[in-house]
Motif scaffolding. Structure first.
Motif, PDB file in Angstrom:
ATOM      1  N   VAL A  32       0.801  -1.119   0.137  1.00 33.05           N
ATOM      2  CA  VAL A  32       0.024  -0.028  -0.071  1.00 33.05           C
ATOM      3  C   VAL A  32       0.913   1.280   0.069  1.00 33.05           C
ATOM      4  N   HIS A  33       1.983   1.309   0.801  1.00 35.28           N
ATOM      5  CA  HIS A  33       2.813   2.392   0.824  1.00 35.28           C
ATOM      6  C   HIS A  33       3.532   2.548  -0.505  1.00 35.28           C
ATOM      7  N   GLN A  34       3.722   1.607  -1.062  1.00 34.84           N
ATOM      8  CA  GLN A  34       4.491   1.729  -2.472  1.00 34.84           C
ATOM      9  C   GLN A  34       3.635   2.213  -3.585  1.00 34.84           C
ATOM     10  N   LEU A  35       2.204   1.934  -3.588  1.00 36.18           N
ATOM     11  CA  LEU A  35       1.339   2.554  -4.167  1.00 36.18           C
ATOM     12  C   LEU A  35       1.267   3.624  -4.305  1.00 36.18           C
ATOM     13  N   GLN A  36       0.996   4.226  -2.753  1.00 33.58           N
ATOM     14  CA  GLN A  36       0.761   5.740  -2.602  1.00 33.58           C
ATOM     15  C   GLN A  36       1.883   6.359  -2.975  1.00 33.58           C
ATOM     16  N   HIS A  37       3.403   6.174  -2.577  1.00 31.24           N
ATOM     17  CA  HIS A  37       4.327   7.133  -2.709  1.00 31.24           C
ATOM     18  C   HIS A  37       5.321   6.456  -3.833  1.00 31.24           C
ATOM     19  N   GLY A  38       5.102   5.334  -4.516  1.00 33.44           N
ATOM     20  CA  GLY A  38       6.245   4.899  -5.448  1.00 33.44           C
ATOM     21  C   GLY A  38       7.522   4.247  -4.733  1.00 33.44           C
ATOM     22  N   LYS A  39       8.307   3.246  -5.564  1.00 31.47           N
ATOM     23  CA  LYS A  39       9.182   2.608  -5.001  1.00 31.47           C
ATOM     24  C   LYS A  39      10.348   3.397  -4.714  1.00 31.47           C
ATOM     25  N   PRO A  40      11.045   2.825  -3.430  1.00 34.27           N
ATOM     26  CA  PRO A  40      12.453   3.592  -3.243  1.00 34.27           C
ATOM     27  C   PRO A  40      13.330   3.590  -4.124  1.00 34.27           C
ATOM     28  N   PRO A  41      14.220   4.431  -4.012  1.00 33.92           N
ATOM     29  CA  PRO A  41      15.257   4.481  -5.044  1.00 33.92           C
ATOM     30  C   PRO A  41      16.321   3.323  -5.139  1.00 33.92           C
TER      31      PRO A  41
END
Length: 83
Positions: A32-41
């Motif tokens: 859910v966090h990745q869907l909201q904020h994108g994947k980390p670098p």
């Protein structure tokens, strides 16, 4: 109805103590966090400045810094206009 409440309470306690339940909740939260904020670098490989063949440390930093200075401060030539 009190026996139902006791059974429900015991089931909830057992579920909250389960490591499998906590791992699945963590996975869902991560998605859910990745869907909201994108994947980390870091997931895409990060910056990866270190080249194993070039080595690391101060010499490599100075080399990269000097190359950046040389390439970053070259003035661009205006395009030739043909009339």
């Amino acid at each position: 109805m009190s026996w139902f409440w006791l059974v429900e309470r015991k089931l909830v306690e057992t579920l909250l103590r389960s490591p499998t339940f906590h791992r699945s909740v963590q996975k869902i939260h991560k998605q859910v966090h990745q869907l909201q904020h994108g994947k980390p670098p870091e997931y895409h490989g990060g910056t990866n400045l270190e080249d194993p063949a070039a080595g690391s440390g101060v010499k490599n930093f100075v080399k990269l810094f000097w190359e950046e200075l040389k390439s970053g401060h070259k003035p661009e030539r205006p395009p030739n206009k043909k009339q």
